[in-house]
Design a protein around this motif. Structure first.
Motif, PDB file in Angstrom:
ATOM      1  N   THR A 206       0.839  -1.210   0.000  1.00 30.01           N
ATOM      2  CA  THR A 206       0.000   0.000   0.000  1.00 30.01           C
ATOM      3  C   THR A 206       0.865   1.249   0.000  1.00 30.01           C
ATOM      4  N   ALA A 207       1.922   1.235   0.811  1.00 28.74           N
ATOM      5  CA  ALA A 207       2.815   2.393   0.872  1.00 28.74           C
ATOM      6  C   ALA A 207       3.474   2.643  -0.473  1.00 28.74           C
ATOM      7  N   ILE A 208       3.939   1.574  -1.105  1.00 27.61           N
ATOM      8  CA  ILE A 208       4.565   1.726  -2.420  1.00 27.61           C
ATOM      9  C   ILE A 208       3.566   2.285  -3.434  1.00 27.61           C
ATOM     10  N   ALA A 209       2.335   1.763  -3.418  1.00 22.25           N
ATOM     11  CA  ALA A 209       1.308   2.246  -4.360  1.00 22.25           C
ATOM     12  C   ALA A 209       0.962   3.703  -4.116  1.00 22.25           C
ATOM     13  N   ASP A 210       1.036   4.172  -2.876  1.00 19.22           N
ATOM     14  CA  ASP A 210       0.716   5.574  -2.562  1.00 19.22           C
ATOM     15  C   ASP A 210       1.867   6.506  -2.923  1.00 19.22           C
ATOM     16  N   ILE A 211       3.080   6.088  -2.640  1.00 20.04           N
ATOM     17  CA  ILE A 211       4.234   6.992  -2.759  1.00 20.04           C
ATOM     18  C   ILE A 211       4.784   7.031  -4.176  1.00 20.04           C
ATOM     19  N   GLU A 212       4.811   5.879  -4.850  1.00 19.38           N
ATOM     20  CA  GLU A 212       5.461   5.785  -6.158  1.00 19.38           C
ATOM     21  C   GLU A 212       4.901   6.780  -7.184  1.00 19.38           C
ATOM     22  N   PRO A 213       3.583   6.963  -7.318  1.00 22.68           N
ATOM     23  CA  PRO A 213       3.082   7.926  -8.337  1.00 22.68           C
ATOM     24  C   PRO A 213       3.483   9.369  -8.030  1.00 22.68           C
ATOM     25  N   VAL A 214       3.644   9.702  -6.794  1.00 21.00           N
ATOM     26  CA  VAL A 214       3.963  11.087  -6.407  1.00 21.00           C
ATOM     27  C   VAL A 214       5.435  11.395  -6.654  1.00 21.00           C
ATOM     28  N   GLU A 215       6.304  10.419  -6.457  1.00 18.67           N
ATOM     29  CA  GLU A 215       7.743  10.586  -6.631  1.00 18.67           C
ATOM     30  C   GLU A 215       8.270  11.798  -5.861  1.00 18.67           C
ATOM     31  N   PRO A 216       8.114  11.844  -4.562  1.00 17.84           N
ATOM     32  CA  PRO A 216       8.616  12.985  -3.783  1.00 17.84           C
ATOM     33  C   PRO A 216      10.135  13.050  -3.818  1.00 17.84           C
ATOM     34  N   LYS A 217      10.639  14.278  -3.692  1.00 18.59           N
ATOM     35  CA  LYS A 217      12.085  14.491  -3.686  1.00 18.59           C
ATOM     36  C   LYS A 217      12.482  15.147  -2.365  1.00 18.59           C
ATOM     37  N   PRO A 218      13.691  14.892  -1.914  1.00 15.10           N
ATOM     38  CA  PRO A 218      14.134  15.472  -0.625  1.00 15.10           C
ATOM     39  C   PRO A 218      14.050  16.992  -0.642  1.00 15.10           C
ATOM     40  N   GLY A 219      13.432  17.594   0.366  1.00 15.02           N
ATOM     41  CA  GLY A 219      13.340  19.035   0.502  1.00 15.02           C
ATOM     42  C   GLY A 219      12.310  19.686  -0.397  1.00 15.02           C
ATOM     43  N   GLU A 220      11.570  18.865  -1.146  1.00 16.16           N
ATOM     44  CA  GLU A 220      10.626  19.429  -2.113  1.00 16.16           C
ATOM     45  C   GLU A 220       9.509  20.198  -1.423  1.00 16.16           C
ATOM     46  N   ASP A 221       9.057  19.754  -0.305  1.00 14.08           N
ATOM     47  CA  ASP A 221       7.948  20.445   0.363  1.00 14.08           C
ATOM     48  C   ASP A 221       8.344  21.848   0.796  1.00 14.08           C
ATOM     49  N   ALA A 222       9.576  22.024   1.261  1.00 16.57           N
ATOM     50  CA  ALA A 222      10.039  23.351   1.667  1.00 16.57           C
ATOM     51  C   ALA A 222      10.143  24.276   0.456  1.00 16.57           C
ATOM     52  N   GLU A 223      10.620  23.742  -0.662  1.00 20.96           N
ATOM     53  CA  GLU A 223      10.729  24.544  -1.878  1.00 20.96           C
ATOM     54  C   GLU A 223       9.346  24.965  -2.366  1.00 20.96           C
ATOM     55  N   LEU A 224       8.384  24.054  -2.297  1.00 21.27           N
ATOM     56  CA  LEU A 224       7.027  24.383  -2.737  1.00 21.27           C
ATOM     57  C   LEU A 224       6.422  25.480  -1.869  1.00 21.27           C
ATOM     58  N   LEU A 225       6.622  25.380  -0.565  1.00 23.85           N
ATOM     59  CA  LEU A 225       6.089  26.407   0.331  1.00 23.85           C
ATOM     60  C   LEU A 225       6.670  27.780  -0.001  1.00 23.85           C
TER      61      LEU A 225
END
Length: 580
Positions: A206-225
């Protein structure tokens, strides 16, 4: 072996030293002289229970000290060292075995019966002496210690009697049992965790199915904010930057307030300083500094102008997409966080963990096969061991029965019963029991219940003689082994004790001349009385003194001529058979 024992204040013994040594030691004396005190003293050294009544009347305490000669680097020495004691080395045998002297002491208070024990110079619990004593001495008394009283001891004795082949199979059974047990433990662990592994694997997928399509990158959330913050406040940023640019270079914003641009003011200041510097050269450096400030203001104004140009083109139609992306990252962080890096780590680890979990299923099948193979091997080896034990049991029973016939128990039969147990264990699948039928028509019973005290001692003597080669023990003590016998049977007992002394130190408390005559070391317990107090002493007998004691044992009279003649004849017989 025991070198000697010193006794003080025990029973009728005030102070005595008991010299022992190799071979067969016979202890004789009149009734009440204190022969049993020797066995009592030895029992105390072996961790036996201490009683206030054993302390001599008038003595504050009883003290027994034994000196053992043991290998300096053997199991006994190791046990002494573990208890904190020490063994003093003193010599080397002809076969290069280093020997050591071990001192064991026991003290009993007359007032409350409390005891203290010392092993190799250090104080220890009496239980420590008991544990060590099992490796040093076996006492066969009329009603107390019995070497082969437990099923485990009887099984071990039978296995040793069975020889090298039986012992080798016994070791293979133990190895097979240990392997099967280890495999079953692993199998049980994997089986018990199967449901948990299934749940864990599902959660990982389930975790793989949730995370894989999003492909998050390190520090990406801070950059988006940061990006969203810029776009949401773009107009305010444009106004503030525009005002700053006007203040530097001039424009509508600054003109409306009637404030000269910073660059114009600095330029005006520089021109004034430059004119003054024509009159004073020291101001040239100030003029140069103001020139540098003008260059810096021009650069800042240029960069602000470029930022305003880019701001007009930046983020058109982008804000909604950025907010949607950030929402996806926040949702993943909430479920697999607490931080975005944790989400990424969960995704990276999930694949490897799934491989492990799927491998556990394969391992489960593999372990099941291995456990089955190990069980089949255990059953096969145990069956072989059982057959060898039954063969050895028949031979052992026949040999001990033959010995009992010579020991005045002509109708006694010893059988070694080997019966299957419900479960296979480390020692196979057999229950071993030594059964004695003391008389014709009697029902066979366990040896400790199937004979009287004197008979039991003879049974144990017969067993020790037969087992001597296979199951040696350093010191054997027999208390009244000859009870209820005499004549030729007593001579046979003496012969067997002398034979047994070729394998171990043998100490026998006896009242029969036929037994004492075969001893290599004869000790007499003598009692004396002043009318109020009885005292016993110990002395080693040789020559005429020994003949006199053998005479007394035969006739009750030390000076009987016929008894003396018989005693000398008996001693010659024993000596002749021993040297033959």
């Amino acid at each position: 072996m025991i070198g000697d024992i010193e006794i003080r204040g025990l029973g009728v013994i005030d102070h005595a030293e008991l010299p022992l040594g190799e071979g067969f030691t016979a202890i004789t004396g009149e009734t009440g002289a204190g022969k049993t005190m020797i066995v009592t003293a030895l029992g105390l050294l072996l961790g036996g229970r201490a009683k206030p009544g054993t302390v001599r009347t008038g003595a504050p305490k009883a003290v027994v000290e034994g000196r053992w000669i043991v290998p300096a680097d053997g199991e006994v020495a190791g046990a002494v060292a573990d208890a904190g004691g020490a063994i003093e080395t003193f010599g080397i045998t002809e076969d290069a075995l280093e020997l050591g002297e071990l001192l064991v002491t026991r003290q009993i208070s007359a007032t409350d019966g409390r005891s203290r024990a010392w092993l190799g110079g250090t104080s220890v619990p009496a239980a420590t002496l008991a544990d060590l004593g099992e490796q040093l001495v076996v006492v066969h008394g009329q009603s107390d210690q019995l070497r082969l009283r437990s099923e485990g001891a009887q099984r071990a004795a039978l296995d040793a009697f069975g020889g090298i082949e039986l012992l080798a199979v016994s070791e293979r059974v133990a190895d097979a049992w240990a392997r099967e047990r280890a495999l079953q433990a692993q199998l049980a662990g994997l089986t018990a965790a199967r449901d948990e592994r299934v749940r864990e694997a599902e959660a990982l997928r389930t975790a793989i199915a949730d995370i894989e399509p999003v492909e998050p990158k390190p520090g990406e959330d801070a950059e988006l904010l940061q990006r969203i913050e810029r776009l949401e406040h773009r107009e305010e940023i444009r106004r503030l930057v525009g005002e700053a640019h006007a203040l530097l270079r001039g424009g509508d914003e600054s003109a409306s307030e009637g404030v000269p641009a910073a660059a114009a003011q600095i330029e005006d200041a520089r021109a004034r300083v430059e004119r003054a510097a024509a009159r004073d050269s020291e101001l040239e450096s100030v003029s140069a500094a103001l020139t540098d400030v003008l260059y810096g203001l021009d650069d800042a104004a240029l960069r602000l102008s470029g930022y305003l140009d880019s701001l007009d083109l930046d983020g058109i139609g982008e804000l909604d997409a950025l907010n949607e992306r950030l929402a996806s990252l926040v949702d993943l962080t909430r479920r697999y966080g607490p931080a975005l890096n944790d989400v990424i780590r969960t995704y990276d680890d999930a694949g490897m963990r799934l491989i492990e979990l799927e491998g556990d299923d394969a391992r489960l099948d593999e372990l099941t096969d291995q456990a089955q193979t190990a069980r089949e091997l255990l059953e096969s080896e145990a069956a072989t061991l059982s057959e060898l034990r039954r063969q050895a049991a028949k031979a052992l029973g026949e040999r001990v029965t033959a010995e009992l016939t010579q020991l005045a128990m002509p109708d006694a039969v010893l059988t070694v019963d080997v019966q299957p147990t419900e479960h296979l264990g480390e020692h196979g699948g057999d229950r071993v029991a030594f059964q004695l039928r003391p008389h014709a028509g009697a029902t066979p019973a366990p040896i400790q219940r199937g004979a009287s005290g004197g008979e039991l001692s003879r049974v144990m003597l017969a067993l020790e003689v037969v087992l001597a080669d296979a199951n040696p023990v350093p010191t054997l003590v027999f208390d009244e082994v000859d009870a209820g016998v005499g004549g030729a049977a007593a001579i046979e007992i003496g012969r067997r004790l002398r034979r047994l002394a070729g394998h171990a130190q043998v100490i026998v408390v006896t009242h029969l001349a036929q037994v004492a005559a075969f001893a290599t070391n004869h000790i007499q317990i003598e009692k004396s009385s002043d009318g109020e107090v009885t005292t016993s002493s110990i002395r080693s007998l040789t020559g005429d003194a020994r003949v006199a004691e053998i005479t007394r044992l035969l006739s009750g009279l030390r000076e009987s001529e016929s008894g003396r003649s018989h005693a000398e004849e008996l001693l010659r017989l024993a000596e002749h058979e021993t040297s033959a």
